[in-house]
Enzyme design. Structure first.
Site, PDB file in Angstrom:
ATOM      1  N   TYR A  87       0.764  -1.193   0.075  1.00 23.01           N
ATOM      2  CA  TYR A  87      -0.115  -0.092   0.041  1.00 23.01           C
ATOM      3  C   TYR A  87       0.911   1.206  -0.103  1.00 23.01           C
ATOM      4  O   TYR A  87       0.604   2.238  -0.771  1.00 23.01           O
ATOM      5  CB  TYR A  87      -0.832   0.093   1.051  1.00 23.01           C
ATOM      6  N   ARG A 125       0.611   7.903  -7.308  1.00 21.57           N
ATOM      7  CA  ARG A 125      -0.456   6.901  -7.087  1.00 21.57           C
ATOM      8  C   ARG A 125      -1.925   7.237  -7.633  1.00 21.57           C
ATOM      9  O   ARG A 125      -2.771   6.548  -7.484  1.00 21.57           O
ATOM     10  CB  ARG A 125      -0.604   6.872  -5.600  1.00 21.57           C
ATOM     11  N   HIS A 166       0.915  13.007  -6.199  1.00 24.29           N
ATOM     12  CA  HIS A 166       0.627  12.100  -5.383  1.00 24.29           C
ATOM     13  C   HIS A 166       1.449  11.026  -5.439  1.00 24.29           C
ATOM     14  O   HIS A 166       0.860   9.655  -4.971  1.00 24.29           O
ATOM     15  CB  HIS A 166      -0.851  11.794  -5.718  1.00 24.29           C
TER      16      HIS A 166
END
Length: 385
Positions: free
Chosen positions: A30, A284, A281
């Site tokens: 993640y 992402r 980001h």
């Protein structure tokens, strides 16, 4: 405050490798991954490292200082800790570890709306110096309450996030069940059993939750209902109509994060922002995005004297920070690097990561014979065609 470097792990890459060994794969992926095929993730760092700097060895050169100012505040180094949502999932208690380290070293710490630590605790740990990143709620009442809480906590800077109009397509998170609503599969449970220190600390500090959002979340929601609540409550879309009441209400400095074009920079100036953070980001959200260093160059060329320009995404070292500053960023932020540090070394990870980056950055300045951070652009070599 410690500036000693653990000699076993003298680089961010060393910390990343150790973090990977200590964190369950679903949580590490993640943090570590981008979106789609990770093209933007890789391009961010590789194109930063195309930047070359030129030393001036015969300058009448004194001591280098890493201190710098941004938004009227002085910091001990030109980098800060970027917000990472669900950071406490990756390593238990890591938001507190990093907030404490940032305060000890006088660098900024930005807390996310979807962090696993609330505004009030971040303020307590940083003596009112934490910045707050607002992920805009659909309901004005929730937005206004979050702004009131940030003001009461003494947050000097509000950061508005503009680069999440939709959630990124992240194959790892989909496979691992980390898309909302999350799921806990047998595979994930086995991963947890294989990381006993992570599991013990999760038990010690409790299952991570969206601490800032507790006052607005109905009690008793299961995971599916929580996912539906988050989708309904928050919208990543920003426009002038949404921004204006925030600018009118917020008395402190206002920064727009996720800017990637000269056009959005011009709008940010017109709408009264004090600064921008050029960012994609961390690779992402849009895999076809321009690298942040290239976005930065176009924005700096047109607006360097009109708004304070900062940058994140792709930075992994002190030389990377120097390249970004030399290219026109006034300040930089890093998210993954600090989270690797906390996951790798626990309570010592924040200060160790800061010590690495300070040492690396200072060495670059010394080698260039550059006394002040703001003089780094003088050492920038034109790009080779």
């Amino acid at each position: 405050m410690s500036s000693t470097i653990n000699t076993k792990y003298p680089s961010i890459d060393d910390l990343r490798k150790l973090a990977k060994k200590r964190v369950p794969a679903f949580a590490f992926e993640y943090l570590d991954g981008g979106c789609n095929e990770d093209v933007s993730l890789a391009r961010n760092t590789s194109e930063i490292r195309e930047i070359q700097l030129q030393p001036r060895y015969l300058n009448n050169y004194g001591n280098s200082s890493t201190k710098t100012k941004v938004l009227g505040m002085e910091f001990d180094a030109p980098f800060g800790i970027a917000p990472v949502g669900l950071r406490g999932l990756i390593w238990p208690n890591s938001p507190e570890i990093l907030a404490k380290a940032a305060h000890a070293h006088n660098i900024p710490f930005i807390l996310s709306t979807v962090a696993t630590m609330d505004i009030e605790r971040a303020s307590e740990l940083t003596e009112g110096r934490a910045w707050f990143q607002l992920y805009n709620p659909v309901e004005d009442a929730i937005r206004n309450d979050l702004l009131d809480r940030a003001e009461a906590a003494g947050c000097p800077v509000l950061v508005l996030l503009c680069d999440v109009p939709t959630f990124g397509y992240r194959p790892r998170d989909i496979r691992n069940g980390l898309a909302l609503p999350p799921k806990m599969s047998a595979k994930n449970i086995l991963q947890i059993l294989g990381k006993p220190t992570w599991a013990y600390n999760t038990l010690k500090y409790g299952q991570p939750t969206f601490e800032n959002l507790k006052p607005y979340t109905p009690e008793g929601l299961n995971l599916k209902q929580l996912g539906q609540f988050m989708d309904k409550t928050f919208s990543g879309r920003l426009n002038e109509e949404i921004i204006k009441p925030i600018r009118d209400k917020w008395k402190g400095k206002l920064v727009l994060k996720g800017v990637a074009s000269p056009q959005d920079t011009a709008d940010a100036i017109r709408l009264g922002f004090d600064g921008i953070i050029v960012s994609n980001h961390g690779g992402r959200q849009l895999d076809a995005a321009q690298s942040t260093i290239h976005s930065l160059e176009g924005i700096v060329a047109n607006y360097a004297d009109k708004i304070e320009i900062m940058m994140d995404s792709g930075l992994r070292s002190g030389p990377d920070i120097a390249r970004a500053i030399a290219s026109g960023a006034k300040f930089t932020f890093m998210g993954r690097a600090f989270t690797y540090g906390a996951a790798a070394l626990g309570n010592e990870g924040g200060e160790h990561t800061i010590a690495i980056l300070k040492r690396q950055f200072k060495q670059v300045m010394d080698q260039l014979c550059c006394e002040r951070v703001e003089d780094l652009p003088k050492h920038l070599l034109p790009r080779q065609s």
